[in-house]
Design an enzyme around this catalytic site. Structure first.
Site, PDB file in Angstrom:
ATOM      1  N   ARG A   1     -12.815  -0.312  -1.319  1.00 13.37           N
ATOM      2  CA  ARG A   1     -11.902   0.238  -2.334  1.00 13.37           C
ATOM      3  C   ARG A   1     -10.792   1.020  -1.641  1.00 13.37           C
ATOM      4  NH1 ARG A   1     -12.890   4.885  -4.065  1.00 13.37           N
ATOM      5  NH2 ARG A   1     -15.100   4.616  -4.535  1.00 13.37           N
TER       6      ARG A   1
ATOM      7  N   TYR B   1       8.938  -6.089 -20.528  1.00 10.90           N
ATOM      8  CA  TYR B   1       7.668  -6.777 -20.660  1.00 10.90           C
ATOM      9  C   TYR B   1       6.831  -6.058 -21.730  1.00 10.90           C
ATOM     10  CZ  TYR B   1       3.033  -8.439 -19.495  1.00 10.90           C
ATOM     11  OH  TYR B   1       1.777  -8.974 -19.569  1.00 10.90           O
TER      12      TYR B   1
ATOM     13  N   ASP C   1      11.053  -2.437 -12.025  1.00  8.15           N
ATOM     14  CA  ASP C   1      10.144  -3.585 -12.088  1.00  8.15           C
ATOM     15  C   ASP C   1      10.928  -4.796 -11.587  1.00  8.15           C
ATOM     16  OD1 ASP C   1       8.669  -5.845 -12.826  1.00  8.15           O
ATOM     17  OD2 ASP C   1       7.853  -4.883 -14.624  1.00  8.15           O
TER      18      ASP C   1
ATOM     19  N   LYS D   1       3.321 -13.339 -10.687  1.00  9.08           N
ATOM     20  CA  LYS D   1       4.461 -14.184 -11.021  1.00  9.08           C
ATOM     21  C   LYS D   1       5.046 -14.816  -9.752  1.00  9.08           C
ATOM     22  CE  LYS D   1       3.351 -12.404 -14.972  1.00  9.08           C
ATOM     23  NZ  LYS D   1       4.007 -11.230 -15.556  1.00  9.08           N
TER      24      LYS D   1
HETATM   25  C1  LIG Z   1       3.625 -10.008 -16.215  1.00  7.69           C
HETATM   26  C2  LIG Z   1       4.496  -8.820 -16.069  1.00  7.69           C
HETATM   27  C3  LIG Z   1       3.943  -7.536 -15.906  1.00  7.69           C
HETATM   28  C4  LIG Z   1       2.459  -7.257 -15.981  1.00  7.69           C
HETATM   29  O1  LIG Z   1       1.770  -7.806 -14.904  1.00  7.69           O
HETATM   30  P1  LIG Z   1       0.240  -8.320 -14.970  1.00  7.69           P
HETATM   31  O2  LIG Z   1       0.028  -8.855 -13.607  1.00  7.69           O
HETATM   32  O3  LIG Z   1       0.185  -9.355 -16.055  1.00  7.69           O
HETATM   33  O4  LIG Z   1      -0.599  -7.139 -15.288  1.00  7.69           O
HETATM   34  C5  LIG Z   1       4.823  -6.478 -15.709  1.00  7.69           C
HETATM   35  N1  LIG Z   1       6.156  -6.657 -15.689  1.00  7.69           N
HETATM   36  C6  LIG Z   1       6.722  -7.874 -15.860  1.00  7.69           C
HETATM   37  C7  LIG Z   1       8.207  -8.010 -15.828  1.00  7.69           C
HETATM   38  C8  LIG Z   1       5.914  -8.991 -16.064  1.00  7.69           C
HETATM   39  O5  LIG Z   1       6.481 -10.194 -16.251  1.00  7.69           O
END
Ligand SMILES: *Cc1c(COP(=O)(O)O)cnc(C)c1O
Length: 383
Positions: A48, A105, A178, A203
């Site tokens: 961890r 998101y 982000d 992604k």
């Molecule tokens: C998918 C996404 C998230 C969240 O991520 P997870 O891996 O699904 O928890 C946050 N910000 C954006 C822009 C996203 O497309």
């Protein structure tokens, strides 16, 4: 290691000292033998806290988002939302405030509204395309972070990162970006003044729709140390195999993003001239309201394209069920093309909020298939 693609392939990934293995092994292990109490062989005691496969991923992430920034560090998490939650807990205390995007998101909005809110951190949605609107949303003495997404999900709005960094810092807040949609290949927010970059590595970084993960990259050594403390204390870490899959995806990030951007340009141009389409949202189109800022801060415009169906919500929903090459699914950023209806799928949790998405909107994650097949598929689905 100056070039982006060289860093993507090698940073944090020296051949294994024991065997010479060219790719970092999956250290599928929870604990490490000690030579006498406290005698750690490689600095590892419990997975961890740290695991060698995760360390390789974290070093690679820092090398991509913060090249040459001394003290910057990458931290990997079990999901993008786990990274976001850890960041909010580490930076904010009950009574603090955050400025969030009015287009973001849906899960990020839900985290602020339903988790951080009841914990005591309130938020104000602001229009990120207007630095004045962001400045007006800040609460003197209480705003700890300005949260930015650019391009935004799902409306593909563009925020001026450098301008918003000035606004956030003038009010004593951190600028969080982000960077999931652009990926570090197209945009490096820390070099434009941001303090922390957030990723859903699920992604584009992972890139193959086979792993869920998240990351934070902090520019400042002190903040990075705090975030690392919370990463261990809260424990939302990725396993070694997930870390390995993400690292494997990152090696081809550059070539994938080039093709995603190239295919998205063809798709956006095709849709822009289509009678069944009312409006296309892709920052590479000269008519996009954020085009000039995107040209300044991005090296290309990425693979996400949204558009408004001219015949309204029912037609948009029906079209999402008619594509054959584009798969109807949530998520984005993989090699395969996806189509979805944000108002009823990814952004359903934002219904009735300031982040509600229009019903005629369709979102595409344009993959790296043969572009003619993508255009023909959209053409038949729009008939
Ligand atoms: C998918 C996404 C998230 C969240 O991520 P997870 O891996 O699904 O928890 C946050 N910000 C954006 C822009 C996203 O497309």
């Amino acid at each position: 290691m100056d070039g982006f693609d060289t860093r993507a392939i090698h940073a944090g990934q020296e051949p294994d000292p024991l065997t010479g293995a060219v790719v970092p092994p999956i250290y599928q292990v929870s604990t490490y033998a000690q030579d006498g109490v406290g005698g750690l062989r490689g600095g590892y005691e419990y997975s961890r806290s740290a695991n060698p496969t995760r360390t390789a991923l974290q070093e690679c992430l820092a090398a991509l988002e913060a090249p040459g920034i001394d003290g910057a560090a990458g931290l990997a998490f079990a999901s993008g939302l786990a990274a976001e939650d850890t960041l909010i807990r580490a930076v904010c205390r009950p009574g603090d405030h955050a400025v969030i995007p009015d287009d973001a998101y849906g899960g990020t909005y839900r985290l602020f509204a339903r988790v951080a809110g009841p914990w005591g951190v309130d938020h104000t949605p602001a229009q990120l395309t207007s630095p004045e609107s962001v400045a007006a949303a800040m609460v003197p003495g209480r705003t700890r972070m300005v949260w930015v997404e650019t391009p935004t999900n799902p409306l593909l709005g563009i925020a001026d990162i450098a301008a918003l960094a000035d606004v956030a810092h003038a009010g004593g807040a951190l600028l969080v970006v982000d960077n999931t949609f652009a990926s570090p290949y197209l945009q490096q927010p820390l070099l434009l003044g941001a303090d922390v970059v957030v990723h859903s590595t699920t992604k584009y970084l992972g890139g193959h729709s086979d792993v869920v993960g998240g990351a934070l990259v902090a520019k400042d050594r002190e903040l990075a140390t705090t975030l690392a403390y919370y990463q261990n204390a809260m424990g939302a870490v990725p396993g070694p195999f997930d870390s390995w899959l993400t690292l494997r995806g990152i090696k081809t990030l550059g070539v994938r993003m080039d093709r995603h951007s190239q295919n998205a340009r063809a798709v956006a141009t095709f849709l822009d001239g289509h009678p069944a389409v009312a409006r296309v949202r892709w920052p590479g189109l000269p008519g996009h309201p954020g085009h000039d800022v995107a040209v300044r801060q991005m090296s290309d415009f990425g693979g996400m394209v949204s558009f408004h169906h001219a015949a309204g919500e029912d037609a948009a929903v029906a079209m999402c069920g008619r594509t054959r090459v584009f798969t109807l699914a949530e998520s984005l950023g993989g090699v395969e093309s996806l189509i979805e209806h944000p108002a009823r799928m990814t952004h359903a949790s934002a219904a009735g909020s300031p982040l509600e998405v229009p019903g005629d909107l369709v979102r595409l994650s344009v993959g790296i298939e043969t572009v003619d097949d993508l255009l023909a598929d959209l053409d038949q689905a729009l008939r």
